[in-house]
Design a protein around this motif. Structure first.
Motif, mmCIF file in Angstrom:
data_model
loop_
_atom_site.group_PDB
_atom_site.id
_atom_site.type_symbol
_atom_site.label_atom_id
_atom_site.label_comp_id
_atom_site.label_asym_id
_atom_site.label_seq_id
_atom_site.Cartn_x
_atom_site.Cartn_y
_atom_site.Cartn_z
ATOM 1 N N GLN A 148 0.834 -1.201 0.000
ATOM 2 C CA GLN A 148 0.000 0.000 0.000
ATOM 3 C C GLN A 148 0.869 1.253 0.000
ATOM 4 N N GLU A 149 2.155 1.093 -0.345
ATOM 5 C CA GLU A 149 3.050 2.252 -0.422
ATOM 6 C C GLU A 149 2.530 3.197 -1.513
ATOM 7 N N PRO A 150 2.656 4.518 -1.258
ATOM 8 C CA PRO A 150 2.110 5.498 -2.221
ATOM 9 C C PRO A 150 2.594 5.283 -3.648
ATOM 10 N N GLU A 151 3.885 4.928 -3.804
ATOM 11 C CA GLU A 151 4.398 4.787 -5.182
ATOM 12 C C GLU A 151 3.822 3.566 -5.890
ATOM 13 N N VAL A 152 3.331 2.578 -5.103
ATOM 14 C CA VAL A 152 2.687 1.413 -5.734
ATOM 15 C C VAL A 152 1.225 1.727 -6.034
ATOM 16 N N ILE A 153 0.511 2.238 -5.045
ATOM 17 C CA ILE A 153 -0.926 2.489 -5.303
ATOM 18 C C ILE A 153 -1.165 3.633 -6.302
ATOM 19 N N ALA A 154 -0.126 4.436 -6.514
ATOM 20 C CA ALA A 154 -0.260 5.479 -7.553
ATOM 21 C C ALA A 154 -0.448 4.837 -8.928
ATOM 22 N N HIS A 155 0.109 3.643 -9.089
ATOM 23 C CA HIS A 155 0.058 2.990 -10.404
ATOM 24 C C HIS A 155 -0.798 1.746 -10.422
ATOM 25 N N SER A 156 -1.038 1.186 -9.250
ATOM 26 C CA SER A 156 -1.873 -0.010 -9.132
ATOM 27 C C SER A 156 -2.756 0.211 -7.903
#
Ligand SMILES: N[C@@H](CCC(=O)N[C@@H](CS)C(=O)NCC(=O)O)C(=O)O
Length: 213
Positions: free
Chosen positions: A35-43
Motif C-alpha cells: 500500500q506504499e504510495p508509489e505502488v498504489i499510484a500505479h496499481s
C-alpha cells in the motif's frame, strides 16, 4: 515498457508471457505488492503486476493483456472469431475468479512460513476440486484451452494450474490437476514454449532466492 512485480507471481507471469510471445522489449522492475504510495499510484489495489509504457501505467493483468494486444496485434492472442474470443475470455475469467482463489487462501502457509488449519486446507481443496470440474466443461485442450489456437487464456491456465498444484503440493495434498483429464500433455506442450521456459526458470530462481536457498 517496464513490467513491475515479482517473478514468483502467477499474474505477473501471465503478462510476462504475453510480452515474450509478442517479442516486445521490456524491463522487469522488482516491486512487491503493498500500500506504499508509489505502488498504489500505479496499481490502485497495491497489487502486482503493473505495466508502464511511456507515460501510461496499467494494472490488472487482463487489462494489461488487452492493451498489449491492441498495441501489438501479432501474434494474435485475442481471436477474431466471436465464439472463440468469448470462450477464451470466459476461460480466462473463470480461472482468475475460481481456480486462483482457493489456493490463494493457503499461500502464506504453503510458501511464507504461515499456518493454515486442516479445516481451511480441506475447504480450499474441495472448492478447487469443484471449480476444476466445472472448468473442465468449458475447456478443450485441443491442444489449447479454448481450441486450436494459442490465446491469452492459455497464459492464465498454464500459470494458475501450476500455482494451484504447487500450493497443494507444498501442503502435502494430492495433485488437484488430476481432476482435469488431458492436463499432463497440455502442461508438457506449454512448458516447451520458449516463453514458458523462460518464465518458469525465472520463477524458480526468484522462489529459491526468496527462500534463501
Ligand atoms: N486481479 C489482479 C490480481 C493480481 C494479484 O492478486 N496479484 C497478487 C500477486 S500474485 C498480489 O499482488 N497480491 C497482493 C494483494 O492481494 O494485496 C490481476 O489480474 O492483476
Amino acid at each position: 515498457m517496464k513490467l513491475y512485480g515479482l517473478a514468483i507471481s502467477n499474474y505477473y507471469n501471465v503478462v510476462k508471457l504475453a510480452l515474450l510471445e509478442k517479442q516486445l522489449a521490456f524491463e522487469e522492475v522488482k516491486v512487491a505488492p503493498s500500500q506504499e504510495p508509489e505502488v498504489i499510484a500505479h496499481s490502485p489495489m497495491g497489487k502486482i503486476p503493473y505495466l508502464q509504457h511511456e507515460d501510461l501505467y496499467f494494472s490488472e493483468s487482463q487489462a494489461i493483456l488487452f492493451y498489449l494486444e491492441a498495441y501489438k496485434p501479432t501474434p494474435q492472442l485475442y481471436p477474431k472469431d466471436p465464439a472463440l474470443a468469448a470462450r477464451a475470455q470466459q476461460i480466462h475469467q473463470f480461472i482468475d475468479l475460481y481456480i486462483d482463489a482457493p489456493p490463494r487462501t493457503l499461500l502464506g502457509a504453503a510458501f511464507f512460513g504461515g499456518t493454515a488449519s486442516e479445516e481451511a486446507i480441506e475447504k480450499a481443496e474441495k472448492q478447487l476440486e469443484r471449480n476444476l470440474r466445472a472448468l473442465n466443461s468449458i475447456i478443450s485442450f485441443s491442444p489449447f484451452v479454448a481450441g486450436t489456437v494459442l490465446t491469452h487464456a492459455d497464459f492464465a491456465a498454464f500459470m494458475t494450474f501450476l500455482f494451484a498444484q504447487a500450493v497443494m503440493g507444498r501442503l502435502g495434498r494430492h495433485d488437484p490437476l488430476s481432476h482435469l483429464p488431458g492436463i499432463g500433455a497440455y502442461i508438457q506442450m506449454m512448458s516447451e514454449r520458449d516463453s514458458c521456459r523462460r518464465v518458469l526458470e525465472d520463477q524458480k530462481e526468484a522462489l529459491a532466492s526468496l527462500q534463501g536457498n
